[in-house]
Scaffold this motif. Structure first.
Motif, PDB file in Angstrom:
ATOM      1  N   LEU A  97       8.492  49.049 -65.697  1.00 18.10           N
ATOM      2  CA  LEU A  97       7.955  49.902 -64.630  1.00 18.10           C
ATOM      3  C   LEU A  97       9.146  50.807 -63.657  1.00 18.10           C
ATOM      4  N   THR A  98       9.017  51.708 -63.659  1.00 18.85           N
ATOM      5  CA  THR A  98      10.220  52.466 -62.941  1.00 18.85           C
ATOM      6  C   THR A  98      10.509  51.755 -61.476  1.00 18.85           C
ATOM      7  N   ARG A  99       9.559  51.300 -60.676  1.00 13.43           N
ATOM      8  CA  ARG A  99       9.752  50.763 -59.547  1.00 13.43           C
ATOM      9  C   ARG A  99      10.633  49.268 -60.061  1.00 13.43           C
ATOM     10  N   ASP A 100      10.248  48.789 -60.926  1.00 14.54           N
ATOM     11  CA  ASP A 100      10.975  47.374 -61.251  1.00 14.54           C
ATOM     12  C   ASP A 100      12.694  47.725 -61.608  1.00 14.54           C
ATOM     13  N   MET A 101      12.697  48.895 -62.121  1.00 16.08           N
ATOM     14  CA  MET A 101      14.102  49.247 -62.563  1.00 16.08           C
ATOM     15  C   MET A 101      14.907  49.395 -61.491  1.00 16.08           C
ATOM     16  N   LEU A 102      14.203  50.098 -60.284  1.00 11.46           N
ATOM     17  CA  LEU A 102      14.868  50.459 -59.039  1.00 11.46           C
ATOM     18  C   LEU A 102      15.069  49.206 -58.516  1.00 11.46           C
ATOM     19  N   ASN A 103      14.320  48.273 -58.369  1.00 10.43           N
ATOM     20  CA  ASN A 103      14.565  47.045 -57.817  1.00 10.43           C
ATOM     21  C   ASN A 103      15.518  46.259 -58.668  1.00 10.43           C
ATOM     22  N   THR A 104      15.694  46.227 -59.695  1.00  4.19           N
ATOM     23  CA  THR A 104      16.658  45.404 -60.614  1.00  4.19           C
ATOM     24  C   THR A 104      18.165  46.036 -60.784  1.00  4.19           C
ATOM     25  N   TYR A 105      18.232  47.240 -60.454  1.00  3.96           N
ATOM     26  CA  TYR A 105      19.478  47.718 -60.511  1.00  3.96           C
ATOM     27  C   TYR A 105      19.975  48.521 -59.146  1.00  3.96           C
TER      28      TYR A 105
ATOM     29  N   TYR B 234      14.786  55.172 -71.671  1.00  2.98           N
ATOM     30  CA  TYR B 234      14.400  56.572 -72.167  1.00  2.98           C
ATOM     31  C   TYR B 234      13.030  56.856 -71.274  1.00  2.98           C
ATOM     32  N   PHE B 235      12.938  58.270 -71.339  1.00  9.10           N
ATOM     33  CA  PHE B 235      11.656  58.814 -70.651  1.00  9.10           C
ATOM     34  C   PHE B 235      11.390  60.067 -71.578  1.00  9.10           C
ATOM     35  N   HIS B 236      10.368  60.633 -71.195  1.00 13.40           N
ATOM     36  CA  HIS B 236       9.861  61.911 -72.078  1.00 13.40           C
ATOM     37  C   HIS B 236       9.697  62.884 -70.889  1.00 13.40           C
ATOM     38  N   ASN B 237      10.303  64.125 -71.253  1.00  8.13           N
ATOM     39  CA  ASN B 237      10.377  64.950 -70.328  1.00  8.13           C
ATOM     40  C   ASN B 237      10.756  65.057 -68.919  1.00  8.13           C
ATOM     41  N   CYS B 238       9.806  64.235 -68.396  1.00 11.10           N
ATOM     42  CA  CYS B 238      10.282  63.977 -66.899  1.00 11.10           C
ATOM     43  C   CYS B 238      10.126  62.224 -66.643  1.00 11.10           C
ATOM     44  N   LEU B 239      10.801  61.871 -65.553  1.00 13.76           N
ATOM     45  CA  LEU B 239      10.640  60.404 -65.232  1.00 13.76           C
ATOM     46  C   LEU B 239       9.142  60.323 -64.449  1.00 13.76           C
ATOM     47  N   TYR B 240       8.515  59.406 -64.994  1.00 12.19           N
ATOM     48  CA  TYR B 240       7.177  58.893 -64.048  1.00 12.19           C
ATOM     49  C   TYR B 240       7.180  57.298 -64.032  1.00 12.19           C
ATOM     50  N   GLU B 241       6.343  56.783 -64.233  1.00 13.11           N
ATOM     51  CA  GLU B 241       6.102  55.311 -63.383  1.00 13.11           C
ATOM     52  C   GLU B 241       6.778  54.007 -64.398  1.00 13.11           C
ATOM     53  N   PHE B 242       6.867  54.799 -65.758  1.00  9.91           N
ATOM     54  CA  PHE B 242       7.615  53.670 -66.402  1.00  9.91           C
ATOM     55  C   PHE B 242       8.546  54.262 -67.508  1.00  9.91           C
ATOM     56  N   VAL B 243       9.473  53.475 -67.827  1.00 10.10           N
ATOM     57  CA  VAL B 243      10.574  53.976 -69.025  1.00 10.10           C
ATOM     58  C   VAL B 243      10.650  52.590 -69.847  1.00 10.10           C
ATOM     59  N   TRP B 244      11.120  53.131 -71.052  1.00  9.39           N
ATOM     60  CA  TRP B 244      11.328  52.196 -71.937  1.00  9.39           C
ATOM     61  C   TRP B 244      12.991  52.007 -72.590  1.00  9.39           C
ATOM     62  N   ARG B 245      13.164  50.768 -73.256  1.00  8.15           N
ATOM     63  CA  ARG B 245      14.474  50.589 -73.403  1.00  8.15           C
ATOM     64  C   ARG B 245      14.862  50.898 -75.073  1.00  8.15           C
ATOM     65  N   HIS B 246      13.837  50.631 -75.887  1.00  8.33           N
ATOM     66  CA  HIS B 246      13.985  50.986 -77.446  1.00  8.33           C
ATOM     67  C   HIS B 246      12.742  52.123 -77.866  1.00  8.33           C
ATOM     68  N   ASN B 247      13.127  52.843 -78.398  1.00  5.40           N
ATOM     69  CA  ASN B 247      12.232  53.981 -78.491  1.00  5.40           C
ATOM     70  C   ASN B 247      11.078  53.814 -79.633  1.00  5.40           C
ATOM     71  N   SER B 248      11.523  52.904 -80.271  1.00  3.48           N
ATOM     72  CA  SER B 248      10.605  52.401 -81.433  1.00  3.48           C
ATOM     73  C   SER B 248       9.444  51.660 -80.812  1.00  3.48           C
ATOM     74  N   ARG B 249       9.782  50.818 -79.839  1.00  2.00           N
ATOM     75  CA  ARG B 249       8.910  50.162 -79.188  1.00  2.00           C
ATOM     76  C   ARG B 249       8.365  50.861 -77.653  1.00  2.00           C
ATOM     77  N   ARG B 250       8.135  51.965 -77.416  1.00  2.00           N
ATOM     78  CA  ARG B 250       8.025  52.667 -76.423  1.00  2.00           C
ATOM     79  C   ARG B 250       6.659  52.284 -75.720  1.00  2.00           C
ATOM     80  N   TYR B 251       5.711  52.067 -76.851  1.00  2.00           N
ATOM     81  CA  TYR B 251       4.065  51.961 -76.231  1.00  2.00           C
ATOM     82  C   TYR B 251       4.207  50.276 -75.896  1.00  2.00           C
ATOM     83  N   SER B 252       5.031  49.397 -76.673  1.00  2.00           N
ATOM     84  CA  SER B 252       4.768  47.936 -76.243  1.00  2.00           C
ATOM     85  C   SER B 252       5.741  47.439 -75.365  1.00  2.00           C
ATOM     86  N   GLU B 253       6.957  47.787 -75.127  1.00  2.00           N
ATOM     87  CA  GLU B 253       7.778  47.317 -74.306  1.00  2.00           C
ATOM     88  C   GLU B 253       8.205  48.342 -73.104  1.00  2.00           C
TER      89      GLU B 253
END
Lengths: 286, 392
Positions: B292-300, B270-289
């Protein structure tokens, strides 16, 4: 090819056909073109084929389509594995390839002495290319068997009914070869006739109230799946079997705010929740 | 025969071909409909229309053609003696109460005078519009108008008293154009995105290869097996959540559940409005987990196909400027991150739940469309089908 069938279909004792549907079926019979039927599930598309065959007094050949069905299977299949096994066992059958050609539904329909009703059920379930592979066969009503080098031509053009639930778009070239009819959801008057056909002896008040409940239910916004004709019929059967009285249906203020035996009408737990919530809200308001 | 009618139907956007037209003529020749407009309507629709989404267009064309023809012919015929006919016609159509109530044009005489003037001015057949006589306009004259003061020409009974013709009911309006967006429809649309690959244990009989091998083996059975086919396509789903997306929650839910059922390799963030430097997988834990978008690019890797879902409606600086985010102080602008994604992944689309007619070329929507190289599609079945073609 012999004379076209000059039979008129007007519905049967068990099946209520609207004038539009009758017109569509008769046009398809007269002009010998396949009739493509669409409509909400449960509006009697498949049933029409059974009733048409019964009304015309001919055989019904049903070809149910699955996601893995190929067009070739409707024509014929060459059973190579049997032949292989027979060759291993030294059987005499192996010398005639015709022993291993398994006739498909279309071939059966082409071969019949009387024009039959051929139902190609749920054509949209098959692969996207499936209808294109049947163009020539449905148009000319003939095909070629490569293994035996013979041409199979229909003795009698079968009456072809095709049903679709709109899961895939059908190719234009295929549509051009068919007549198309969309079966509307029956209006109240037609629905009354349908119920009368199925439950002749039912109390009129019970039917009226049940139809009220049914049509009310169909107008509830946000239902994931609206109940259909066949579900109404099932529900009425259940009401009869359980001997549910008129007052139970009318009594909307009681603890049973949603209709009794709703399981026959509503097939989705989210819809049940929605109805319960609505009933609760209307109770609080009153 | 009926060529004009066929042209009108085609002009209304019903894709009927010569073949269907000839079918209709043949059906008429066989006497399937005779001297009955209702039957003719059924038959014409049966022959010319091949999808219920065109029923409404056909109904309108049919109504225009036949009602228009009738209405206009009667006007034309009477043009020689307009005065008497008009008076009679008007008197016949309007009830006493209505006549008393004709105040919009002053009086009955004034109304008739105006009508006659228009009749003389009018040279061509006319439909629609707001001034001339014809059908379906908003002029006070003519049939099927919406002007409450209007009088009806060529339609001999009050519209409300006569049995409304079936093509006037426009029963099929809902079926036009948009297919209902359900999970099932979405699944079918998403299913086109498939790349079959065989992997895993070989447990399926490969008939063709078996026959070939057996023939080579001088007729002794040689079984060949292959692994089952799987859809090997990999999908990265990035969903905008919260704020203006709240009203599209149901559409997004359906898309998500369809995608999860269809794709084996599906990753969603998930992201909010626009993609920035981090994303999150569960919306309920968006602040805890957070990831980093950079890691996402490297993982996939670039073999993933990226699907953005968002309405792309926000303040322009949320895309263009560092520190423009409404939620936190972002060091790099959203546009930079979006560009990194489009550079890393060759297959990227943006699905927008906002109806396409509200899309604009300016503001954040225009910027994101540009960043996406115009690969933005509406979140409808047609839109997804187009998007899948882009991805495939």
């Amino acid at each position: 090819m012999t004379q076209p069938v000059r039979l008129k279909f007007t519905g049967t004792a068990d099946y209520v056909a609207t004038p539009q549907l009758t017109m569509a079926v008769n046009a398809a019979i007269t002009l010998q073109k396949p009739l493509l039927l669409k409509g909400e599930p449960g509006t009697g598309k498949t049933m029409l084929a059974e009733q048409l065959a019964a009304a015309l007094g001919t055989e019904l050949i049903q070809w149910h389509i699955k996601s893995t069905t190929r067009a070739q299977q409707g024509l014929y299949e060459y059973d190579a594995v049997s032949r292989l096994r027979d060759s291993q066992l030294g059987s005499d059958r192996v010398h005639d390839i015709r022993n291993y050609i398994v006739k498909g539904k279309l071939w059966q329909a082409f071969e019949a002495d009387k024009p039959v009703v051929l139902l190609i059920d749920e054509i949209d379930k098959a692969d996207i290319e499936f209808p294109n592979d049947l163009l020539l066969e449905l148009d000319k009503m003939e095909f070629f068997v490569y293994e035996t080098q013979e041409r199979v031509v229909a003795r009698q053009r079968p009456i072809v009914l095709i049903t679709s639930n709109n899961e895939k778009e059908l190719p234009d070239a295929f549509l051009r070869r068919c007549f198309f009819h969309y079966i509307d959801f029956p209006d109240r008057h037609t629905m009354q006739q349908i119920v009368d056909v199925h439950f002749g002896a039912l109390k009129p008040e019970l039917v009226q109230t049940a139809l009220d409940v049914f049509f009310d239910l169909r107008t509830v916004p946000g239902l994931k799946k609206k109940p259909t004709t066949s579900e109404l019929i099932d529900w009425l059967k259940l009401l009869l079997a359980d001997d549910i009285g008129l007052d139970a249906l009318q009594n909307k203020q009681g603890t049973q705010a949603i209709p009794p035996l709703h399981g026959a009408l509503i097939k989705n737990e989210q819809d049940v929740m929605l109805l319960e919530k609505l009933a609760f809200m209307s109770r609080r308001r009153s | 025969m009926l060529i004009d009618f066929f042209q009108v139907v085609r002009a209304a956007g019903v894709p009927a071909s010569i073949r269907e037209y000839l079918d209709l003529l043949r059906a008429l020749q066989q006497g399937l409909a005779f001297a009955d407009l209702d039957e003719f309507y059924q038959l014409a629709r049966l022959c010319l229309v091949k999808d219920e989404k065109y029923y409404d267009r056909f109904d309108r064309a049919f109504g225009d053609y036949f009602e228009g023809l009738r209405a206009f012919d009667s006007v034309l015929e009477e043009l020689n003696l307009p005065e008497d006919w008009l008076r009679k016609e008007v008197e016949r159509i309007l009830s006493d109460a209505e006549k008393a109530g004709v105040a919009g044009k002053g009086s009955l005489d004034a109304l008739m005078e105006a009508l006659r003037e228009r009749l003389e001015n009018q040279k061509e057949r006319h439909q629609g519009g707001s001034k001339n006589i014809g059908t379906a306009g908003t002029s006070p004259f003519g049939a099927y108008g919406y002007n409450p003061e209007g009088i009806r020409i060529g339609q001999h009974e009050n519209r409300h008293n006569r049995a409304v013709k079936v093509w006037d009911q426009r029963n099929y309006r809902d079926l036009d154009d948009k297919v209902e967006l359900g999970v099932r429809n979405l699944k079918v649309a998403l299913r086109r995105l498939r790349q079959f690959a065989r992997h895993g244990a070989a447990n399926q009989l490969d008939l063709d290869d078996t026959i070939r091998a057996t023939a080579r083996n001088a007729g002794f059975l040689d079984l060949k097996l292959v692994p089952e086919r799987h859809n090997a396509v990999k999908v990265l789903l990035l969903l905008d959540i919260g704020g203006s997306m709240d009203m599209h929650v149901r559409a997004c839910e359906e898309l998500f559940s369809a995608a999860r059922a269809e794709f084996k390799h599906l990753e969603s963030y998930y992201f909010h409005n626009c993609l920035y430097e981090f994303v999150w997988r569960h919306n309920s834990r968006r602040y805890s987990e957070r990831l980093l978008t950079r890691d996402m690019l490297n993982t996939y890797g670039p073999d993933y196909k990226v699907i953005f879902v968002g309405d792309a409606s926000m303040a322009p600086w949320e895309v263009s400027h560092a520190g423009g985010s409404v939620e936190h102080n972002n060091e790099e602008a959203g546009a930079v991150w979006l560009q990194r994604v489009t550079e890393h992944y060759p297959h990227v689309v943006w699905l927008n739940p906002t109806p396409e007619r509200w899309w604009v070329d300016h503001g954040s929507m225009g910027m994101i469309r540009k960043l996406m190289e115009n690969r933005m599609f509406p979140l409808t079945v047609e839109g997804i089908t187009a998007a899948i073609q882009e991805l495939g």
